[in-house]
Design a protein around this motif. Structure first.
Motif, PDB file in Angstrom:
ATOM      1  N   UNK A 136       0.821  -1.215   0.000  1.00  0.00           N
ATOM      2  CA  UNK A 136       0.000   0.000   0.000  1.00  0.00           C
ATOM      3  C   UNK A 136       0.852   1.261   0.000  1.00  0.00           C
ATOM      4  N   UNK A 137       1.936   1.258   0.775  1.00  0.00           N
ATOM      5  CA  UNK A 137       2.768   2.462   0.879  1.00  0.00           C
ATOM      6  C   UNK A 137       3.477   2.764  -0.436  1.00  0.00           C
ATOM      7  N   UNK A 138       3.899   1.733  -1.157  1.00  0.00           N
ATOM      8  CA  UNK A 138       4.583   1.948  -2.432  1.00  0.00           C
ATOM      9  C   UNK A 138       3.594   2.480  -3.459  1.00  0.00           C
ATOM     10  N   UNK A 139       2.385   1.921  -3.463  1.00  0.00           N
ATOM     11  CA  UNK A 139       1.346   2.422  -4.367  1.00  0.00           C
ATOM     12  C   UNK A 139       1.038   3.893  -4.053  1.00  0.00           C
ATOM     13  N   UNK A 140       1.002   4.213  -2.773  1.00  0.00           N
ATOM     14  CA  UNK A 140       0.735   5.596  -2.379  1.00  0.00           C
ATOM     15  C   UNK A 140       1.844   6.526  -2.866  1.00  0.00           C
ATOM     16  N   UNK A 328      -6.820  -7.809   0.379  1.00  0.00           N
ATOM     17  CA  UNK A 328      -8.153  -7.517  -0.139  1.00  0.00           C
ATOM     18  C   UNK A 328      -8.168  -6.062  -0.542  1.00  0.00           C
ATOM     19  N   UNK A 329      -9.036  -5.731  -1.475  1.00  0.00           N
ATOM     20  CA  UNK A 329      -9.129  -4.338  -1.921  1.00  0.00           C
ATOM     21  C   UNK A 329      -9.484  -3.429  -0.759  1.00  0.00           C
ATOM     22  N   UNK A 330     -10.421  -3.875   0.068  1.00  0.00           N
ATOM     23  CA  UNK A 330     -10.864  -3.051   1.190  1.00  0.00           C
ATOM     24  C   UNK A 330      -9.731  -2.787   2.168  1.00  0.00           C
ATOM     25  N   UNK A 331      -8.993  -3.849   2.540  1.00  0.00           N
ATOM     26  CA  UNK A 331      -7.902  -3.689   3.502  1.00  0.00           C
ATOM     27  C   UNK A 331      -6.815  -2.790   2.943  1.00  0.00           C
ATOM     28  N   UNK A 332      -6.475  -3.002   1.668  1.00  0.00           N
ATOM     29  CA  UNK A 332      -5.422  -2.196   1.046  1.00  0.00           C
ATOM     30  C   UNK A 332      -5.800  -0.719   1.021  1.00  0.00           C
ATOM     31  N   UNK A 333      -7.047  -0.419   0.646  1.00  0.00           N
ATOM     32  CA  UNK A 333      -7.483   0.966   0.574  1.00  0.00           C
ATOM     33  C   UNK A 333      -7.547   1.604   1.951  1.00  0.00           C
ATOM     34  N   UNK A 334      -7.994   0.858   2.957  1.00  0.00           N
ATOM     35  CA  UNK A 334      -8.097   1.427   4.298  1.00  0.00           C
ATOM     36  C   UNK A 334      -6.718   1.820   4.826  1.00  0.00           C
ATOM     37  N   UNK A 335      -5.735   0.944   4.671  1.00  0.00           N
ATOM     38  CA  UNK A 335      -4.394   1.265   5.145  1.00  0.00           C
ATOM     39  C   UNK A 335      -3.792   2.397   4.324  1.00  0.00           C
ATOM     40  N   UNK A 418      -8.806   1.647  12.712  1.00  0.00           N
ATOM     41  CA  UNK A 418      -8.338   0.527  11.889  1.00  0.00           C
ATOM     42  C   UNK A 418      -7.530  -0.439  12.746  1.00  0.00           C
ATOM     43  N   UNK A 419      -7.894  -1.731  12.780  1.00  0.00           N
ATOM     44  CA  UNK A 419      -7.125  -2.699  13.572  1.00  0.00           C
ATOM     45  C   UNK A 419      -5.678  -2.805  13.089  1.00  0.00           C
ATOM     46  N   UNK A 420      -4.797  -3.253  13.962  1.00  0.00           N
ATOM     47  CA  UNK A 420      -3.410  -3.525  13.565  1.00  0.00           C
ATOM     48  C   UNK A 420      -3.426  -4.553  12.438  1.00  0.00           C
ATOM     49  N   UNK A 421      -2.730  -4.248  11.351  1.00  0.00           N
ATOM     50  CA  UNK A 421      -2.822  -5.084  10.153  1.00  0.00           C
ATOM     51  C   UNK A 421      -1.838  -6.246  10.129  1.00  0.00           C
ATOM     52  N   UNK A 422      -0.795  -6.202  10.949  1.00  0.00           N
ATOM     53  CA  UNK A 422       0.205  -7.279  10.961  1.00  0.00           C
ATOM     54  C   UNK A 422      -0.283  -8.427  11.848  1.00  0.00           C
ATOM     55  N   UNK A 423      -0.246  -9.633  11.312  1.00  0.00           N
ATOM     56  CA  UNK A 423      -0.672 -10.817  12.042  1.00  0.00           C
ATOM     57  C   UNK A 423       0.548 -11.710  12.301  1.00  0.00           C
ATOM     58  N   UNK A 424       0.881 -12.019  13.563  1.00  0.00           N
ATOM     59  CA  UNK A 424       2.020 -12.897  13.837  1.00  0.00           C
ATOM     60  C   UNK A 424       1.703 -14.328  13.420  1.00  0.00           C
ATOM     61  N   UNK A 425       2.631 -14.946  12.701  1.00  0.00           N
ATOM     62  CA  UNK A 425       2.373 -16.273  12.117  1.00  0.00           C
ATOM     63  C   UNK A 425       3.566 -17.202  12.266  1.00  0.00           C
ATOM     64  N   UNK A 528     -14.394  -9.719   7.095  1.00  0.00           N
ATOM     65  CA  UNK A 528     -14.703  -9.450   5.696  1.00  0.00           C
ATOM     66  C   UNK A 528     -13.462  -9.201   4.865  1.00  0.00           C
ATOM     67  N   UNK A 529     -12.272  -9.364   5.482  1.00  0.00           N
ATOM     68  CA  UNK A 529     -11.038  -9.079   4.752  1.00  0.00           C
ATOM     69  C   UNK A 529     -10.522 -10.272   3.983  1.00  0.00           C
ATOM     70  N   UNK A 530     -11.033 -11.454   4.251  1.00  0.00           N
ATOM     71  CA  UNK A 530     -10.396 -12.631   3.669  1.00  0.00           C
ATOM     72  C   UNK A 530     -11.341 -13.374   2.761  1.00  0.00           C
TER      73      UNK A 530
END
Length: 552
Positions: A136-140, A328-335, A418-425, A528-530
């Protein structure tokens, strides 16, 4: 000489791994760039007594094949050994042109999932290929460039990016083969028109007008620019803030509205500032009432077991410790909109000064924001290093970084929404054969994840860490990462999830991000993000397509 031999052996494995991952091979210069990006240090030419990369690879005849392209350029290609022939075959089958498959198509496909009793973890349904995507940041950044310089000739875009941001735009590192492919992936915001002078690139009118109306800083005067100390705008630092390749720093690892406002929906105080001038933000030593002081970000809702989800791996420590973002389009646009809005607010000196943090607020656990390469990111202070420096955790990207205290600002209450977008995996069902992950295993895993949208298959959560299988669907046959690590001799597939030792030692998300499951049963939330799918019954599983285990 005694130190050179083991160093050379390790380097051969790393070079082979990088060249195998590059279907068309690499030039010597590209190999140097890839090595720097992945290992965060240059090729050890001097330590091994070589003057150039070409001289180095000529001493690896069993690893590197030196070829010449039609235009005379030297191309380095990998020579696979017994342990890497399978990987080389998969890379050779990779398609150059990706299929135009939508996420809806993938969502409608029948899928099977592994069970704890399954003997074949690869028994998933073949999934649709996916094209590379930009963070998202690079697109911005590209939109910001075009908003100030649009229209631009395609041939001049690289030079314009270099002038605007002080660094080259290396699109290949994001998985693209050309700048044209990058722009085509942004067709929702960028239009390319053919003229006599060449291909002309411009922002679509609606987005250009949005940016103009909201006054996103483009060529701000000296009075408007925040007096922050400039962050070293090197490529490696920029990737550390945004991408998967950076090494962890070794000290290591709300608003009342119903929805996050889009770029066109500024809060009232921002609107007043833009239209009535800086007198609306008089300097004051008091902490602003909308500054976040004792609140935390929430995590994304838990994903259902066995669901399919598009992911980007944002930051990697090892296969047992990495962070993803949901695609997802929604998540990308929100961030993306959040980053535009934060930049709009904090780039003005008066507003930025208003949110300067006093020394008493600079403490572990404090949610705030920091500027990196002219963009602002939500961070949590992990520890105070000294009088000038703190270590922060990037809640939307997953990595730790040491920054100057003077770069910090209070986070506005509005940006809690907006919730924290990074998910520990952790990668499901695998453990390292040597007890800890080798550098070669980590390097291979980074290559597999690098700058592409992957399919994740959710297995379970253990102590707040998401265990999932990762699959690359951009090849003719789906590539499952746990199988690749096993076949390369780096991992054992154990059929269960071993708690991540790395996350047990430090999991900033668990320390600083609040669980989202306060609305009903967290285990049953369907975000709704996945792209989620219900699992099929056992009869459907046995009837589904299975990958050839020998090829994996």
């Amino acid at each position: 000489a005694s130190k050179q031999a083991p160093l050379m052996e390790v380097l051969k494995k790393e070079v082979r791994a990088m060249l195998i991952a590059a279907k068309g091979g690499l030039t010597p210069e590209q190999l140097e760039e890839q090595y720097m990006a992945m290992v965060c240090k240059p090729l050890p030419l001097h330590d091994l007594g070589f003057q150039s990369t070409l001289e180095l690879v000529t001493q690896m005849p069993e690893v590197v094949q030196i070829c010449s392209s039609k235009n005379g350029t030297l191309i380095l290609k990998a020579i696979a050994d017994d342990s890497t022939k399978g990987i080389a075959k998969l890379v050779a089958n990779q398609k150059v042109k990706t299929r135009k498959a939508s996420k809806k198509t993938a969502m409608k496909a029948n899928a099977t999932f592994p069970t704890k009793n399954s003997k074949n973890p690869e028994s998933f349904q073949t999934l649709s290929a996916r094209t590379p995507i930009l963070p998202a940041a690079v697109k911005a950044e590209l939109q910001d460039l075009l908003s100030s310089s649009s229209p631009l000739l395609l041939m001049d875009l690289d030079k314009a990016f270099l002038r605007h941001f002080g660094r080259a735009f290396q699109y290949r590192q994001y998985g693209f083969l050309s700048m044209f492919e990058v722009l085509r992936s942004m067709s929702d915001s960028v239009v390319i028109e053919q003229t006599k002078a060449g291909s002309l690139v411009a922002l679509r009118k609606y987005l250009a007008s949005q940016i103009e109306q909201e006054g996103v800083p483009q060529a701000a005067s000296a009075a408007e620019i925040s007096p922050l100390e400039p962050v070293p705008e090197t490529e490696s630092f920029h990737q550390a803030a945004l991408l998967v390749d950076s090494e962890p720093v070794q000290t290591q690892p709300v608003d009342s509205g119903d929805h996050l406002r889009q770029v066109s929906g500024w809060t009232n105080d921002m609107y007043i500032f833009h239209h009535q001038g800086s007198e609306q933000f008089p300097p004051t030593p008091e902490i602003p009432p909308d500054a976040v002081q004792d609140r935390s970000l929430c995590s994304l809702p838990p994903l259902k077991r066995r669901c399919l989800v598009g992911v980007i791996v944002e930051f990697v420590v090892s296969p047992s410790q990495f962070y993803i973002q949901i695609c997802s389009t929604e998540a990308s646009y929100k961030l993306q909109d959040l980053m535009f809005e934060m930049r709009h607010v904090y780039s003005h000196k008066v507003a930025s000064d208003k949110y300067i943090m006093p020394e008493s607020a600079v403490r572990p656990g404090q949610l705030c924001c920091v500027m990196v390469c002219k963009w602002w990111y939500r961070v949590i202070i992990h520890r105070v290093i000294n009088d000038q420096e703190v270590e922060v955790f990037y809640a939307d990207y997953g990595h730790l970084q040491i920054v100057q205290k003077s770069w910090l600002r209070f986070l506005k209450w509005h940006y809690l929404k907006l919730p924290a977008q990074a998910i520990p995996c952790s990668l499901a069902w695998v453990k390292p054969v040597e007890g800890t992950w080798s550098s070669a295993a980590i390097l291979l895993f980074k290559h597999l994840c690098r700058f592409k949208e992957l399919v994740g298959i959710v297995d379970e959560y253990v102590d707040g860490v998401l265990y999932l299988f990762l699959c690359d669907t951009s090849t003719k046959e789906d590539v499952y990462f746990h199988s690749v690590l096993r076949d390369m001799g780096y991992a054992d597939v154990c059929g269960e999830n071993i708690p991540s030792q790395e996350f047990e030692e430090l999991n900033p998300s668990a320390l600083y991000v609040q669980p989202s499951g306060k609305q009903g049963n967290p285990g049953l939330v369907e975000p709704d993000l996945c792209l989620q799918q219900e699992s099929q019954d056992e009869d459907s599983e046995t009837a589904a397509l299975k990958l050839d285990r020998a090829d994996l």
